[in-house]
Design an enzyme around this catalytic site. Structure first.
Site, PDB file in Angstrom:
ATOM      1  N   GLY A  41      51.417  22.701   2.808  1.00  0.00           N
ATOM      2  CA  GLY A  41      51.854  22.829   1.425  1.00  0.00           C
ATOM      3  C   GLY A  41      52.099  24.281   1.043  1.00  0.00           C
ATOM      4  N   CYS A  42      52.060  24.563  -0.237  1.00  0.00           N
ATOM      5  CA  CYS A  42      52.333  25.914  -0.744  1.00  0.00           C
ATOM      6  C   CYS A  42      51.419  26.943  -0.102  1.00  0.00           C
ATOM      7  CB  CYS A  42      52.147  25.933  -2.251  1.00  0.00           C
ATOM      8  SG  CYS A  42      52.283  27.582  -2.973  1.00  0.00           S
TER       9      CYS A  42
END
Length: 207
Positions: A41-42
């Protein structure tokens, strides 16, 4: 002949420069023992999670897993480079094992989500555990097998990929959570994700 020599020097410079860009800040930060690579993810979130772990010296945001040379944040956002937001985790193997880092990786995101981690979706946010040796690959695969059996019922979507290259992200992405505490994304996504991890793994945190 002078032109050939000049071109040779330019070629050597580009090779060294690109090699440096693909690596992390090892030369600048007291080179820890080893480096591991994870995408979940981020990278603003992932970076802060790994940096909270005892034995981790630094986590650097970047791009890996794709085919495009020297990708930029804008390019990977198109989903056409094959790269995912990735962190390079520099750690002291005498203080923390690769197995523990793999446990941190799987314990700090939802590995059953395909191509994303809420609220971010797209191939650039997919879950990838990179390996550099046969031993690391076996650790990742055995961890997935155990988690699939005990928790996720065979639904883990994490890719297990051989590490090829890492491209450090733009400077403004580094230490983003720490430098931008009032950013709405940091307050509403990064901090809650970090806090959930800390609550789950208090024994792994830096003192």
């Amino acid at each position: 002949m002078r032109i050939i020599k000049f071109l040779g020097v330019i070629g050597l410079f580009l090779t060294v420069f690109l090699g440096f860009k693909q690596s992390s800040k090892t030369q600048n930060s007291g080179a820890p023992n080893k480096v591991a690579y994870f995408a979940s993810g981020c990278f603003w979130c992932v970076e802060s999670i790994f940096e909270s772990v005892e034995g981790v010296d630094e986590a650097v945001s970047g791009y890996s897993g794709g085919r495009t040379l020297n990708p930029s944040y804008k390019k990977i956002g198109t989903g056409k480079t094959g790269h995912a937001e990735t962190v390079a985790v520099y750690y002291d193997a005498n203080k923390v094992s690769f197995q523990t880092l793999v446990d941190v990786f799987f314990g700090s995101h939802d590995p059953t989500t395909v191509n994303g981690q809420a609220p971010d979706f797209g191939t650039q946010y997919r879950s990838i555990a990179f390996y550099q040796t046969k031993e690391e690959k076996e650790i990742i695969q055995k961890t997935i097998a155990r988690l699939n059996k005990d928790i996720y019922k065979g639904k883990i979507a994490t890719e297990v990929a051989k590490f090829v290259a890492f491209y450090q992200a733009e400077d403004y992405h580094q230490n983003y959570k720490k430098l931008h505490p009032n950013d709405p994304y940091v307050r509403n996504v990064s901090v809650p994700r970090l806090n959930r991890f800390k609550k789950k793994f208090p024994h792994l945190l830096k003192k």
